[in-house]
Design a protein around this motif. Structure first.
Motif, PDB file in Angstrom:
ATOM      1  N   ALA A 127      13.028  -4.520   2.162  1.00 19.33           N
ATOM      2  CA  ALA A 127      11.680  -4.344   2.002  1.00 19.33           C
ATOM      3  C   ALA A 127      11.618  -2.796   2.472  1.00 19.33           C
ATOM      4  CB  ALA A 127      10.770  -4.801   3.835  1.00 19.33           C
ATOM      5  N   THR A 128      10.775  -2.107   1.589  1.00 16.28           N
ATOM      6  CA  THR A 128      10.608  -0.942   1.889  1.00 16.28           C
ATOM      7  C   THR A 128       9.595  -0.600   2.440  1.00 16.28           C
ATOM      8  OG1 THR A 128      10.876   1.636   1.085  1.00 16.28           O
ATOM      9  CG2 THR A 128      10.567  -0.260   0.032  1.00 16.28           C
ATOM     10  N   ILE A 129       9.302   0.794   2.938  1.00 15.08           N
ATOM     11  CA  ILE A 129       8.169   1.323   3.612  1.00 15.08           C
ATOM     12  C   ILE A 129       8.596   2.495   3.069  1.00 15.08           C
ATOM     13  CG2 ILE A 129       9.079   2.421   5.838  1.00 15.08           C
ATOM     14  CD1 ILE A 129       6.505   1.194   6.558  1.00 15.08           C
ATOM     15  N   ALA A 130       6.828   3.718   2.233  1.00 14.02           N
ATOM     16  CA  ALA A 130       7.366   4.823   2.128  1.00 14.02           C
ATOM     17  C   ALA A 130       6.513   5.576   3.560  1.00 14.02           C
ATOM     18  CB  ALA A 130       6.090   4.918   1.086  1.00 14.02           C
ATOM     19  N   ALA A 131       6.592   6.654   3.346  1.00 12.41           N
ATOM     20  CA  ALA A 131       6.821   7.426   3.501  1.00 12.41           C
ATOM     21  C   ALA A 131       4.716   7.810   3.829  1.00 12.41           C
ATOM     22  CB  ALA A 131       6.639   9.639   2.598  1.00 12.41           C
ATOM     23  N   ILE A 132       4.234   8.109   5.141  1.00  9.66           N
ATOM     24  CA  ILE A 132       2.873   8.243   5.207  1.00  9.66           C
ATOM     25  C   ILE A 132       2.063   9.032   4.803  1.00  9.66           C
ATOM     26  CG2 ILE A 132       3.070  10.273   7.136  1.00  9.66           C
ATOM     27  CD1 ILE A 132       1.247   8.109   8.924  1.00  9.66           C
ATOM     28  N   THR A 133       2.997  10.027   3.947  1.00  8.74           N
ATOM     29  CA  THR A 133       2.469  10.790   3.151  1.00  8.74           C
ATOM     30  C   THR A 133       2.116  10.202   1.898  1.00  8.74           C
ATOM     31  OG1 THR A 133       4.332  11.836   2.751  1.00  8.74           O
ATOM     32  CG2 THR A 133       2.810  13.108   4.518  1.00  8.74           C
ATOM     33  N   TRP A 134       2.677   8.631   1.268  1.00  4.48           N
ATOM     34  CA  TRP A 134       2.846   8.079   0.305  1.00  4.48           C
ATOM     35  C   TRP A 134       1.454   7.515  -0.150  1.00  4.48           C
ATOM     36  CZ3 TRP A 134       4.721   9.666  -4.553  1.00  4.48           C
ATOM     37  CH2 TRP A 134       4.859   8.497  -5.170  1.00  4.48           C
ATOM     38  N   THR A 135       0.479   7.080  -0.457  1.00  9.44           N
ATOM     39  CA  THR A 135      -0.388   5.849  -0.274  1.00  9.44           C
ATOM     40  C   THR A 135      -0.052   4.750   1.014  1.00  9.44           C
ATOM     41  OG1 THR A 135       1.152   4.248  -1.328  1.00  9.44           O
ATOM     42  CG2 THR A 135      -0.215   6.332  -2.454  1.00  9.44           C
ATOM     43  N   GLY A 136      -0.483   6.280   2.589  1.00 11.17           N
ATOM     44  CA  GLY A 136      -0.716   5.652   3.455  1.00 11.17           C
ATOM     45  C   GLY A 136       0.424   4.310   3.885  1.00 11.17           C
ATOM     46  N   SER A 137       1.760   5.048   3.111  1.00 16.83           N
ATOM     47  CA  SER A 137       2.791   4.247   3.583  1.00 16.83           C
ATOM     48  C   SER A 137       3.010   2.512   3.077  1.00 16.83           C
ATOM     49  CB  SER A 137       3.113   3.715   5.842  1.00 16.83           C
ATOM     50  OG  SER A 137       2.929   5.372   6.392  1.00 16.83           O
ATOM     51  N   GLN A 138       2.781   2.703   1.860  1.00 17.27           N
ATOM     52  CA  GLN A 138       3.261   1.633   1.099  1.00 17.27           C
ATOM     53  C   GLN A 138       4.252   1.044   1.589  1.00 17.27           C
ATOM     54  OE1 GLN A 138       2.277   2.130  -2.997  1.00 17.27           O
ATOM     55  NE2 GLN A 138       3.221   0.599  -3.510  1.00 17.27           N
ATOM     56  N   THR A 139       4.118  -0.570   1.442  1.00 13.76           N
ATOM     57  CA  THR A 139       5.253  -1.980   2.140  1.00 13.76           C
ATOM     58  C   THR A 139       5.363  -1.986   0.244  1.00 13.76           C
ATOM     59  OG1 THR A 139       3.618  -2.881   2.370  1.00 13.76           O
ATOM     60  CG2 THR A 139       5.174  -1.571   4.291  1.00 13.76           C
ATOM     61  N   PHE A 140       7.015  -2.414   0.636  1.00 14.91           N
ATOM     62  CA  PHE A 140       7.449  -3.435  -0.624  1.00 14.91           C
ATOM     63  C   PHE A 140       8.418  -4.673  -0.130  1.00 14.91           C
ATOM     64  CE2 PHE A 140       7.001  -4.668  -5.016  1.00 14.91           C
ATOM     65  CZ  PHE A 140       8.506  -5.480  -4.970  1.00 14.91           C
ATOM     66  N   TYR A 141       8.625  -6.088  -0.875  1.00 14.86           N
ATOM     67  CA  TYR A 141       9.250  -6.590  -0.407  1.00 14.86           C
ATOM     68  C   TYR A 141       9.931  -7.746  -1.094  1.00 14.86           C
ATOM     69  CZ  TYR A 141       6.433  -6.017   4.201  1.00 14.86           C
ATOM     70  OH  TYR A 141       5.882  -5.555   5.428  1.00 14.86           O
ATOM     71  N   ALA A 142      11.219  -8.114  -1.193  1.00 14.81           N
ATOM     72  CA  ALA A 142      11.859  -8.867  -2.007  1.00 14.81           C
ATOM     73  C   ALA A 142      11.160 -10.178  -1.598  1.00 14.81           C
ATOM     74  CB  ALA A 142      13.011  -9.419  -1.118  1.00 14.81           C
ATOM     75  N   ASP A 143      11.355 -10.824  -3.745  1.00 17.82           N
ATOM     76  CA  ASP A 143      10.827 -11.759  -3.238  1.00 17.82           C
ATOM     77  C   ASP A 143      11.091 -13.461  -1.624  1.00 17.82           C
ATOM     78  OD1 ASP A 143      10.397 -11.661  -6.807  1.00 17.82           O
ATOM     79  OD2 ASP A 143       8.515 -11.521  -4.453  1.00 17.82           O
ATOM     80  N   SER A 144      12.187 -12.711  -1.545  1.00 17.96           N
ATOM     81  CA  SER A 144      13.136 -14.086  -0.441  1.00 17.96           C
ATOM     82  C   SER A 144      12.429 -14.135   0.612  1.00 17.96           C
ATOM     83  CB  SER A 144      14.200 -13.656  -0.876  1.00 17.96           C
ATOM     84  OG  SER A 144      14.799 -12.764  -0.520  1.00 17.96           O
ATOM     85  N   VAL A 145      11.437 -12.672   1.142  1.00 18.36           N
ATOM     86  CA  VAL A 145      11.506 -12.419   2.222  1.00 18.36           C
ATOM     87  C   VAL A 145       9.766 -12.356   2.295  1.00 18.36           C
ATOM     88  CG1 VAL A 145      13.362 -11.704   2.861  1.00 18.36           C
ATOM     89  CG2 VAL A 145      11.777 -10.291   2.342  1.00 18.36           C
ATOM     90  N   LYS A 146       9.188 -11.954   1.502  1.00 15.97           N
ATOM     91  CA  LYS A 146       7.451 -12.198   1.187  1.00 15.97           C
ATOM     92  C   LYS A 146       6.259 -13.265   2.025  1.00 15.97           C
ATOM     93  CE  LYS A 146       6.482  -9.888  -2.326  1.00 15.97           C
ATOM     94  NZ  LYS A 146       6.356  -9.819  -4.064  1.00 15.97           N
ATOM     95  N   GLY A 147       5.989 -12.467   2.802  1.00 13.29           N
ATOM     96  CA  GLY A 147       5.193 -13.329   3.385  1.00 13.29           C
ATOM     97  C   GLY A 147       6.185 -13.567   5.117  1.00 13.29           C
ATOM     98  N   ARG A 148       7.580 -13.297   4.324  1.00 16.94           N
ATOM     99  CA  ARG A 148       8.049 -14.167   5.938  1.00 16.94           C
ATOM    100  C   ARG A 148       8.170 -12.835   6.771  1.00 16.94           C
ATOM    101  NH1 ARG A 148      12.782 -16.428   6.414  1.00 16.94           N
ATOM    102  NH2 ARG A 148      13.331 -15.243   3.908  1.00 16.94           N
ATOM    103  N   PHE A 149       8.723 -11.660   6.781  1.00 18.29           N
ATOM    104  CA  PHE A 149       8.942 -10.850   6.941  1.00 18.29           C
ATOM    105  C   PHE A 149       7.916  -9.156   6.650  1.00 18.29           C
ATOM    106  CE2 PHE A 149      14.086 -10.783   5.893  1.00 18.29           C
ATOM    107  CZ  PHE A 149      13.955 -12.693   6.999  1.00 18.29           C
ATOM    108  N   THR A 150       8.007  -8.285   8.215  1.00 20.77           N
ATOM    109  CA  THR A 150       6.777  -7.798   8.129  1.00 20.77           C
ATOM    110  C   THR A 150       7.886  -6.063   8.320  1.00 20.77           C
ATOM    111  OG1 THR A 150       5.500  -8.597   8.030  1.00 20.77           O
ATOM    112  CG2 THR A 150       5.099  -6.008   8.735  1.00 20.77           C
ATOM    113  N   ILE A 151       7.906  -4.532   7.271  1.00 25.24           N
ATOM    114  CA  ILE A 151       8.465  -3.536   7.553  1.00 25.24           C
ATOM    115  C   ILE A 151       6.959  -2.684   8.252  1.00 25.24           C
ATOM    116  CG2 ILE A 151       8.419  -3.048   4.741  1.00 25.24           C
ATOM    117  CD1 ILE A 151      10.673  -0.944   6.180  1.00 25.24           C
ATOM    118  N   PHE A 152       7.765  -2.075   9.021  1.00 26.27           N
ATOM    119  CA  PHE A 152       6.817  -1.159   9.615  1.00 26.27           C
ATOM    120  C   PHE A 152       7.278  -0.059  10.213  1.00 26.27           C
ATOM    121  CE2 PHE A 152       6.339  -2.427  14.546  1.00 26.27           C
ATOM    122  CZ  PHE A 152       6.993  -3.851  14.209  1.00 26.27           C
TER     123      PHE A 152
END
Length: 127
Positions: A50-75
């Motif tokens: 998973a990754t989380i963008a800088a707050i200056t980048w579209t409000g800390s956009q996140t992205f997840y691997a398919d294998s963890v999507k819906g189960r993991f949250t990055i913040f």
């Protein structure tokens, strides 16, 4: 230089939850850095989680691997220079050493875009 220290890894039963933390320090660290989590299981290559963008980048956009999507949250808590990975509904295949990483890019998906890495924390999920 930037230092990253992960914590929170432990043994947990399948279906359980864990929260990993990654504390960043160093005079060059900035909240304009993207932060990511990666993992490496025994005998396998390190992979993106998973990754989380800088707050200056579209409000800390996140992205997840398919294998963890819906189960993991990055913040991230920018005031504490800390990024978290909340892991729910854990599966035995989530067993791995989990690494925190920081990128000087505001948004980063590829491992090669990450400049700083922590030492890792072990997560073991028993069946």
């Amino acid at each position: 230089q930037v230092q990253l220290v992960e914590s929170g890894g432990q043994l947990v039963q399948a279906g359980g939850s864990l929260r990993l933390s990654c504390a960043a320090s160093g005079r060059t660290f900035s909240n304009s850095y993207a932060m990511g989590w990666f993992r490496q299981a025994p005998g396998k290559e390190r992979e993106f989680v998973a990754t989380i963008a800088a707050i200056t980048w579209t409000g800390s956009q996140t992205f997840y691997a398919d294998s963890v999507k819906g189960r993991f949250t990055i913040f991230r808590d920018n005031a504490k220079n800390t990024v978290y990975l909340q892991m729910n509904s854990l599966k035995p295949e989530d067993t791995a050493v989990y690494y925190c990483a920081a990128s000087t890019y505001p948004y980063a998906l590829a491992q090669r875009m990450y400049d700083y890495w922590g030492q890792g924390t072990q997560v073991t999920v028993s069946s």
